[in-house]
Design a protein around this motif. Structure first.
Motif, PDB file in Angstrom:
ATOM      1  N   ARG A  54       0.851  -1.182   0.000  1.00 12.68           N
ATOM      2  CA  ARG A  54       0.000   0.000   0.000  1.00 12.68           C
ATOM      3  C   ARG A  54       0.895   1.242   0.000  1.00 12.68           C
ATOM      4  N   PRO A  55       0.383   2.350  -0.538  1.00 15.71           N
ATOM      5  CA  PRO A  55       1.196   3.577  -0.609  1.00 15.71           C
ATOM      6  C   PRO A  55       1.281   4.339   0.705  1.00 15.71           C
ATOM      7  N   GLY A  56       0.552   3.892   1.729  1.00 12.90           N
ATOM      8  CA  GLY A  56       0.574   4.568   3.015  1.00 12.90           C
ATOM      9  C   GLY A  56       1.430   3.834   4.025  1.00 12.90           C
ATOM     10  N   ILE A  57       1.430   4.354   5.251  1.00 11.37           N
ATOM     11  CA  ILE A  57       2.178   3.718   6.332  1.00 11.37           C
ATOM     12  C   ILE A  57       1.196   3.139   7.344  1.00 11.37           C
ATOM     13  N   ILE A  58       1.655   2.157   8.087  1.00  8.72           N
ATOM     14  CA  ILE A  58       0.839   1.558   9.141  1.00  8.72           C
ATOM     15  C   ILE A  58       1.485   1.873  10.482  1.00  8.72           C
ATOM     16  N   ILE A  68      -2.285   5.252   7.397  1.00  9.49           N
ATOM     17  CA  ILE A  68      -2.169   6.677   7.084  1.00  9.49           C
ATOM     18  C   ILE A  68      -1.732   6.832   5.635  1.00  9.49           C
ATOM     19  N   GLU A  69      -2.539   7.542   4.877  1.00  3.59           N
ATOM     20  CA  GLU A  69      -2.208   7.763   3.466  1.00  3.59           C
ATOM     21  C   GLU A  69      -2.350   9.248   3.142  1.00  3.59           C
ATOM     22  N   VAL A  70      -1.467   9.743   2.310  1.00  2.00           N
ATOM     23  CA  VAL A  70      -1.515  11.138   1.849  1.00  2.00           C
ATOM     24  C   VAL A  70      -1.725  11.125   0.340  1.00  2.00           C
ATOM     25  N   ARG A  71      -2.698  11.932  -0.118  1.00  6.62           N
ATOM     26  CA  ARG A  71      -2.992  11.997  -1.546  1.00  6.62           C
ATOM     27  C   ARG A  71      -2.977  13.457  -1.988  1.00  6.62           C
ATOM     28  N   PRO A 100      -1.159   9.175  -4.664  1.00  5.04           N
ATOM     29  CA  PRO A 100      -0.563   8.878  -3.354  1.00  5.04           C
ATOM     30  C   PRO A 100       0.837   9.474  -3.223  1.00  5.04           C
ATOM     31  N   GLN A 101       1.107  10.024  -2.055  1.00  2.81           N
ATOM     32  CA  GLN A 101       2.418  10.564  -1.718  1.00  2.81           C
ATOM     33  C   GLN A 101       3.026   9.715  -0.599  1.00  2.81           C
ATOM     34  N   ASN A 102       4.331   9.814  -0.430  1.00  6.09           N
ATOM     35  CA  ASN A 102       4.977   9.094   0.661  1.00  6.09           C
ATOM     36  C   ASN A 102       4.738   9.854   1.971  1.00  6.09           C
ATOM     37  N   PRO A 103       3.990   9.264   2.922  1.00  7.94           N
ATOM     38  CA  PRO A 103       3.718   9.973   4.181  1.00  7.94           C
ATOM     39  C   PRO A 103       4.983  10.351   4.946  1.00  7.94           C
TER      40      PRO A 103
END
Length: 380
Positions: free
Chosen positions: A258-262, A359-362, A367-370
């Motif tokens: 996934r493009p987000g972090i956990i 946590i995901e940033v768009r 998608p961006q790297n959080p």
């Protein structure tokens, strides 16, 4: 002989330092919990009760984390010291025997030596050299035995404070739920159309698709006040206290990337917005569980998924630090307050951070790297 004595003294000193650190850590955590308790008492009369309760819960979470860490350190040091003393019972017995034979009233026979006066003088010099070291080891032994008792008492006290803190933070969460339900003073940018929202959820299978259709579920939208994250990108605080479990693009156990972090959090952890934002959506979504989507600036979205309780409604404008929800897992733990929850050895093993926040940033629906937006080196 002298080298062996010196090494032994260094080992005992290191153990004593570890005990002192554990005690200091636990006492500092106790002070933090007392301060959080005071904040909880004052929250009832606060002008902004939501903010006061939010700060109180965060203070409790910090204090409880420190208390668990100090409690675990005390338990480990006590166990290590006890094991060390048990393994050196024979040496300790010999030390006590030697010290006992060196009484305050020496027998005249002790002054005699088979080699005569010269041997007697050498024996006296050797005894004079070893006596201070033996006395120091005896003093250290006495101190360590007292420290074992102190650490055991500290663990009992810390466990009681931990229990009280857990009860108080749960009360603060309950009060926050009520305060959020009663809040009516938030400005609103738009009104959510529930029918359009339902259609959008039913017709999309990915977060990309849902995010791209957010603009279609609003009515009566007003021009938002200009908001910019200039100067904040890369320095934003994480929305909850926790540890990074998986970074963007890292595969999970099922091989899914996934493009987000956990973020691994403790049960019941409070989730807040890192900056002022507009709530674009709250509620269940796809396989993410309960989700909060925030718009901190135009064409930028923060997605927080995996919450148990969510606060706010789509269209509301909230200030930085405002709670947007709570993590789950708390009901299961409160059902057994005297069990594994209070076990100090769980801290640091990963089992205490049983909840996961995605946590995901768009930006422009990409998608961006959080890690480039948040301070992911934080350790909560």
């Amino acid at each position: 002989m002298r080298l062996a004595v010196a090494l032994s003294l260094m080992v005992w000193a290191a153990a004593a330092h570890g005990q002192s650190t554990a005690a200091t850590q636990a006492r500092a955590a106790a002070g933090a919990l007392e301060e959080a308790s005071r904040m909880l008492d004052e929250a009832d009369g606060a002008r902004d009760r939501v903010r006061a309760l939010t700060q109180t819960i965060q203070a409790f979470e910090t204090g409880l984390g420190a208390m668990r860490s100090g409690l675990r350190a005390a338990a480990i040091n006590e166990a290590q010291l006890t094991k060390k003393l048990q393994s050196r019972e024979e040496e300790v017995a010999q030390l006590l025997g030697v010290l006992q034979s060196m009484g305050d009233e020496p027998s005249p026979v002790m002054l005699l030596h088979p080699d005569g006066p010269t041997g007697n003088a050498r024996a006296g010099m050797l005894l004079a050299e070893l006596t201070p070291a033996l006395n120091r080891r005896a003093d250290t032994l006495r101190s360590d035995l007292e420290n074992v008792q102190m650490l055991r008492g500290l663990q009992v006290d810390a466990a009681e404070r931990l229990q009280a803190g857990l009860t108080q933070v749960q009360a603060a969460r309950t009060e926050l739920n009520q305060a959020m339900a009663n809040r009516t003073d938030l400005p609103t940018r738009f009104t959510e159309d529930p029918v359009r929202t339902g259609i959008l959820i039913a017709s999309t299978e990915t977060l990309d698709g849902f995010a791209s259709g957010l603009s279609e579920i609003v009515t009566d939208e007003t021009e938002p006040a200009p908001v910019s994250l200039e100067g904040q990108i890369g320095a934003l605080s994480l929305p909850a206290q926790g540890l990074i479990l998986r970074r963007a693009g890292e595969a999970d156990a099922a091989g899914v990337k996934r493009p987000g972090i956990i973020l691994a959090t403790r049960p019941g952890a409070i989730v807040t917005t890192p900056t002022a934002a507009t709530i674009r959506y709250t509620g269940p979504l796809l396989d993410f569980g309960n989700v909060v989507i925030l718009e901190p600036q135009a064409q930028t979205l923060f997605v927080f998924a995996g919450l148990d309780v969510v606060y706010g409604k789509a269209g509301q404008v909230i200030a930085g630090g405002t709670p947007v929800g709570l993590m789950g897992g708390i009901s299961q733990q409160t059902a057994d307050q005297s069990g594994g929850l209070l076990s100090p050895l769980r801290e640091g093993a990963g089992t205490d951070r049983s909840e996961t926040l995605y946590i995901e940033v768009r930006q422009n629906n990409t998608p961006q790297n959080p890690a480039e937006w948040f301070r992911t080196d934080e350790d909560g």
